[in-house]
Write an enzyme that holds these catalytic residues in place. Sequence first.
Site, PDB file in Angstrom:
ATOM      1  N   GLY A 526       0.838  -1.196   0.000  1.00 44.23           N
ATOM      2  CA  GLY A 526       0.000   0.000   0.000  1.00 44.23           C
ATOM      3  C   GLY A 526       0.869   1.239   0.000  1.00 44.23           C
ATOM      4  N   GLY A 529      -0.135   9.146   1.616  1.00 43.25           N
ATOM      5  CA  GLY A 529       0.581  10.401   1.769  1.00 43.25           C
ATOM      6  C   GLY A 529       1.756  10.287   2.725  1.00 43.25           C
ATOM      7  N   ASP A 643     -11.010  10.299   9.588  1.00 43.58           N
ATOM      8  CA  ASP A 643     -10.707   9.896   8.219  1.00 43.58           C
ATOM      9  C   ASP A 643     -11.327   8.534   7.918  1.00 43.58           C
ATOM     10  OD1 ASP A 643      -9.717  10.343   5.727  1.00 43.58           O
ATOM     11  OD2 ASP A 643      -7.652   9.759   6.189  1.00 43.58           O
TER      12      ASP A 643
END
Length: 809
Positions: A526, A529, A643
């Site tokens: 994966g 940011g 988030d």
Amino acid sequence: MKETEVTESWNHIFIFVVHPIIIIIVFLYSINLTICDSISAPSDTILLDCGSSGESSYNGARWIGDIGSSFLLPKYSKSSSTLSVLNQYHKRVPKIPYSTTRIIHSPLNYTFSFTRSLKFIRIYFLSASYLNMNPSKAYFSVKAGCYTLLSSFSPFVASQELNLAYFTKDFLVNVVEEKLNITIIPSSLISNAFAFVNGIEIFSVPSTIYFPVSNFHVPYLGHQELNISDHQYALEMLYRVSIHEVENVFGAWVEDSGYLYSSLHGSVLDSRIRPLSITYNTSTSFDFNYSAPEELYWIARTMGSNQDANMEYNLTWSFPVDSGFKYLVRLHFCEISMEVTKVNQRVFKVYINNQTAEERMDLVALVGAPFVAFYKDYVVMVPRESERRRNMSIALHPNIASKPKFADAILNGIEIIKLSDSNFNLAVSFPLKEEHQKKKRKAPLVIVLACTSAVAFALFIAIYVLIHQSCKKQNRENLQVLSLNATRENYKNMQVKMTSGHQCYQFTLAEINIATDNFKEDQVIGEGGFGKVYKGIINDGVTPCAIKRCKKGSHQGFKEFQNEISFFTFCHLNVVSLIGFCQEENELILVYEYMANGSLCDHLYKKQNQPLSWNQRLKICVGAARGLHYLHTGTRQSIIHRDIKSANILLDHHLVPKISDFGLSRIIPFSSHTHVTTEVKGTFGYLDPEYYKRRKLTEKSDVYSFGVVLFEVLCGRPAVKRVEVEEQSEKVGLAEWALHCHQCRSIEHLVDAKLEGKIRSDCLVAFVEIGIQCLSHRSVERPTMGDVLSKLEDILSLQESFEDQEITM
Ligand SMILES: *[C@@H]1O[C@H](CO)[C@@H](O)[C@H](O)[C@H]1NC(C)=O
Ligand SMILES: *[C@@H]1O[C@H](CO)[C@@H](O)[C@H](O)[C@H]1NC(C)=O
């Protein structure tokens, strides 16, 4: 007996009647002074760019070069030299005044003519090897009028201590003549010492900002009483520290986190809730430009909501200062908690350098109301010792003697200001230790050189080179020690935080290298940011894990790293667990349990996986809702994830969902029933519109994002999708699309083609209904995660009974 009673009642009258009157008079007087002073302030600003000529404009300010200016007599121009330096330096160094410098080999005078007043003097330094001179040979004094501002000053040492290439030294000097001489003198303590200066800034400030109006009594933490009157002192502004960055006429205040010394850092109370109005205590004069800006009082640091833990520690800040001087310590307070509105709710002690400065600080009692900004000054003597530098500590601890409601303490800002001594010095000369040693070693060699042959000369060269190199090496080692200590400090903080939760292992970098096969690219599972996520194997090659490696040098990454660690003090089936971390050689690495099935979005639309059945999808929604409900209510404090998205819901090998990624999470104390106001963070497409508009963060923001996830699950499409509308590509939010379909009563359009005919119609209606409620524009209309969870459980059991029927049929 009687006599003492009489005196006592007179004391009371003094304290309660006369004293306030005096304070009010003083206040009115100081307002008057402040207004008069601030009118004259801007007119006489001088910005001197040393080593350049003519005028230049930079960042909206007008700088004057000192070459050929009236401030520098021609004879001094001849005895010194100028130099441009910036090309060797980083782009981030401000061009003016740091790109030019004046190099000084014998005493030099700058003369400024002025009106008499208190002046702020800022001197700019960039430590560099000018003309290939050793930067450690820059060793000098600076005087302003009769005050010695700097003595035996080494910008090289100062820049190492600050860990900054360029910096300023800031002073306040009362100028009693119509001119001011600033004299720069290379030290005579070492051979070939020189001085340099990059810039000088001077402007007038109100005389009352740090000097109390005429002989005002300031608590003195020493043995004798101290009266400060306004013209006996020059001041050096050493530290201006706030909980978040604020700015006033003297520039930015620094965040306090770098000075926190106690192992626990308490928590930040952010009350930028409008309309929050802070009023000002009338016994201290406020001038927002010159003293603390209003924003300083919006955010405070408290000890935290764990009151038992608070009793066990002192919330401590520590600041390096010079020994042998008195310091004015100004502490800024404002009670901004919604819960603390009455007397005896939050009472605490204040220690400065281990001495009790306040036994019972009760802000509401002191200023009469909450939301009143207030500062208090203390003068502290730091006795002269063999060590030049010492640490000044400021510590807070709850005072529970009178059983206040909360065992807690609060502080908004700290200023530390050095006072000149009775000889008008703000600095004393201190020889550099290494220099003496060097001289001793060299002397015999010089004698050898003088009386013997060329062999000795060669020997000298050889030894000199050796010494030189070892000095260089030592310097490098010193730097390393500095950065190592900083890392160790971080470790300490994290370890303490983590002991309160479950076991968390600290990996060495070597272990991580083995686990990931030296971060082999094909182990990447994966990327975000923050950096890359690798699959790894730990425990002698048995346990798989996910290893998240933060990008180097990312400040954001570091913050999120700390955040992750501090939030992993809980443990729940539906929350990804942190196994450990590694912080070594600039690497910030987090090690999580491995989630074999990746993220929910991979299964819905991102990858060509076997499509999930409706039943599996419902189970995943129920599990994720459980995890989120736990975060909101199951721990001591409410945790807002901030988030929530399908990419952050991970699935293990049994498709059990777990919530991950706490990099943006925030804590909200339970009892407050309020929200925090923050910068908007999150992911486009999932962002609560109310939070976006008002920056008001509550648990309901997560509920909104979860609503978007519910529709992703139903529709099998991403939260934001590009669609072709009349030959134009447009981004369409899933949330709007769902609301639109719901309004038009065409919810069947929302169903993923792969699920057609698989969903019981009453289940579909109920599922869309709860999803739409989560997406309500007003947060108050959204259900809690608890409501969402029980609704989803009902839908799941309904669906399961339907499927059972199908099987039996
Ligand atoms: C205060 O006490 C601590 C712990 O005993 C000690 O390390 C520190 O040096 C003391 N500070 C001063 C200024 O005495
Ligand atoms: C807090 O600091 C004071 C002053 O240094 C000290 O006497 C006290 O023991 C400290 N308390 C705790 C819990 O560390």
